[in-house]
Write a protein that holds these residues in place. Structure first.
Motif, mmCIF file in Angstrom:
data_model
loop_
_atom_site.group_PDB
_atom_site.id
_atom_site.type_symbol
_atom_site.label_atom_id
_atom_site.label_comp_id
_atom_site.label_asym_id
_atom_site.label_seq_id
_atom_site.Cartn_x
_atom_site.Cartn_y
_atom_site.Cartn_z
ATOM 1 N N ALA A 1 -7.603 12.190 -9.484
ATOM 2 C CA ALA A 1 -6.626 13.254 -9.274
ATOM 3 C C ALA A 1 -7.231 14.404 -8.476
ATOM 4 C CB ALA A 1 -6.102 13.751 -10.621
ATOM 5 N N ARG A 2 -8.486 14.763 -8.783
ATOM 6 C CA ARG A 2 -9.144 15.828 -8.028
ATOM 7 C C ARG A 2 -9.315 15.437 -6.564
ATOM 8 N NH1 ARG A 2 -12.314 16.534 -12.767
ATOM 9 N NH2 ARG A 2 -13.967 15.231 -11.931
ATOM 10 N N ARG A 3 -9.722 14.192 -6.323
ATOM 11 C CA ARG A 3 -9.915 13.746 -4.948
ATOM 12 C C ARG A 3 -8.612 13.757 -4.166
ATOM 13 N NH1 ARG A 3 -13.918 8.574 -6.292
ATOM 14 N NH2 ARG A 3 -15.813 9.819 -6.676
ATOM 15 N N ALA A 4 -7.528 13.469 -4.843
ATOM 16 C CA ALA A 4 -6.214 13.478 -4.200
ATOM 17 C C ALA A 4 -5.573 14.864 -4.221
ATOM 18 C CB ALA A 4 -5.289 12.477 -4.887
ATOM 19 N N PRO B 1 -7.008 24.609 -11.274
ATOM 20 C CA PRO B 1 -8.208 24.276 -10.496
ATOM 21 C C PRO B 1 -8.118 22.861 -9.939
ATOM 22 C CG PRO B 1 -8.668 24.100 -12.846
ATOM 23 C CD PRO B 1 -7.265 24.637 -12.731
ATOM 24 N N LEU B 2 -8.492 22.713 -8.685
ATOM 25 C CA LEU B 2 -8.528 21.395 -8.046
ATOM 26 C C LEU B 2 -9.952 20.929 -7.825
ATOM 27 C CD1 LEU B 2 -5.597 21.914 -5.554
ATOM 28 C CD2 LEU B 2 -5.635 20.402 -7.515
ATOM 29 N N GLY C 1 3.079 15.077 -8.516
ATOM 30 C CA GLY C 1 3.500 16.129 -7.602
ATOM 31 C C GLY C 1 4.628 16.965 -8.177
ATOM 32 N N ARG C 2 5.577 16.323 -8.878
ATOM 33 C CA ARG C 2 6.707 17.056 -9.401
ATOM 34 C C ARG C 2 6.336 17.897 -10.606
ATOM 35 N NH1 ARG C 2 12.111 13.419 -8.306
ATOM 36 N NH2 ARG C 2 11.594 12.912 -6.139
#
Length: 350
Positions: free
Chosen positions: A161-164, A239-240, A16-17
């Motif tokens: 990571a994408r799912r989150a 991109p997520l 997140g940071r």
């Protein structure tokens, strides 16, 4: 090119940071002279330096592009020179723009020369496989692994990571036009359509459950405007989700196509200085730039028709060896033609 270890110990907090870091001015950072790993990285910097000394804007409009009609041996040599990091089974490249990762049988691609590249790097029977890569028309980071277990572990990391909704990749783009907001999210349902013999990504308004089952995907990207000048913007994109040409189409939906986008930019029309979206079924055509922008870029219309896509996978986040380890951040320098464009437009790197 360098790898940077984050300082936090909690993996989720670190991710997140790293994302919020660009709001504190991390931006696109120039690479120090002592950055890079191994002789390949130093050789690449020397080549870049020799090109930059030819003049303030260079002797050619698009310096640093991969030459056409390369032989297999020449491509392997070019990729070896593009290696910017090697750690254990992982090899990181700064892929030239225009090189496809995969393709039809017999086509010269990154994938097709992996056996020779593996031999050239002294890996013997440990053949490299692609873990993460930028697309054909974009440049930037390519992550390879000679260990199937490591590749599988990294793929799971990227999937989780994408799912989150934790971004792991940051692209830099130069756009023709300036987004209305300085940062935000772009959400769109996209699908692939075969139009006039070409597979194109088109947006779908209010997709139904049936649409989703038939291949329509809801996509999401974060964007942030880093700098503006001459009617253009330097934008960071994260991109997520993963979908073909997602970032190019997302910027078209912002009425700010990526510079050098000869596939989707024609979907943005202009009347009396006001931009609007045209039907997605329009045929792809060369990007048309106004005269003022051509002057800023020191390009003729015929040269602008060959403008490479200014979309570069600049930063990639990787997990540590253990779950408790802090993530690793890899950075790839911008291509020389990209840097030239920034100089012409007066866009400053942070």
């Amino acid at each position: 090119m360098r790898a940077v270890l984050a300082r936090e110990m909690d993996g989720c907090r670190v991710l997140g940071r790293v994302w919020s870091g660009w709001r504190r001015g991390l931006g696109v950072r120039p690479v120090p002279e002592d950055a890079g790993f191994g002789t390949e990285a130093r050789h690449q910097r020397q080549l870049r330096g020799s090109r930059q000394r030819s003049g303030p804007l260079g002797d050619q409009p698009f310096p640093g592009l991969l030459p056409k009609n390369l032989s297999r041996e020449e491509l392997v040599d070019a990729l070896r020179a593009a290696v910017v990091d090697r750690k254990g089974p992982l090899v990181t490249l700064n892929k030239p723009q225009g090189l496809p990762v995969t393709g039809k049988p017999g086509e010269l691609t990154l994938f097709s020369v992996l056996p020779e590249l593996s031999q050239s790097l002294g890996l013997g029977k440990q053949e490299l496989q692609v873990v993460r890569a930028s697309g054909k028309e974009s440049s930037g980071l390519v992550l390879l692994s000679s260990c199937p277990q490591t590749a599988s572990r990294l793929q799971k990391f990227f999937t989780h990571a994408r799912r989150a909704q934790r971004p792991t990749a940051t692209y830099c783009a130069v756009t023709d036009g300036i987004p209305a907001a300085s940062e935000g999210k772009i959400q769109a349902a996209l699908k692939l359509e075969h139009i006039d013999g070409v597979n194109l990504t088109v947006p779908v308004k209010a997709p139904s459950r049936k649409d989703i089952l038939e291949g329509v995907k809801k996509t999401l990207s974060h964007f942030r405007v880093v700098a503006t000048g001459s009617g253009c913007a330097l934008v960071q994109l994260q991109p997520l989700t993963v979908f073909s040409s997602q970032l190019q189409v997302h910027m078209v939906l912002q009425l700010c196509p990526v510079l050098g986008d000869h596939m989707y930019s024609a979907r943005v029309g202009t009347v009396l200085g006001q931009r609007f979206l045209l039907p997605a079924e329009n045929k792809p055509q060369r990007q048309v730039l106004d005269e003022a922008l051509l002057r800023c870029l020191h390009l003729t219309p015929s040269q602008a028709a060959q403008l490479p896509l200014h979309l570069h996978l600049h930063r990639l986040l990787l997990p540590g060896t253990r779950a408790s380890d802090t993530p690793i951040e890899l950075l790839a320098p911008l291509p020389p033609y990209f840097s030239r464009t920034l100089q012409c437009l007066g866009l400053c790197l942070q």
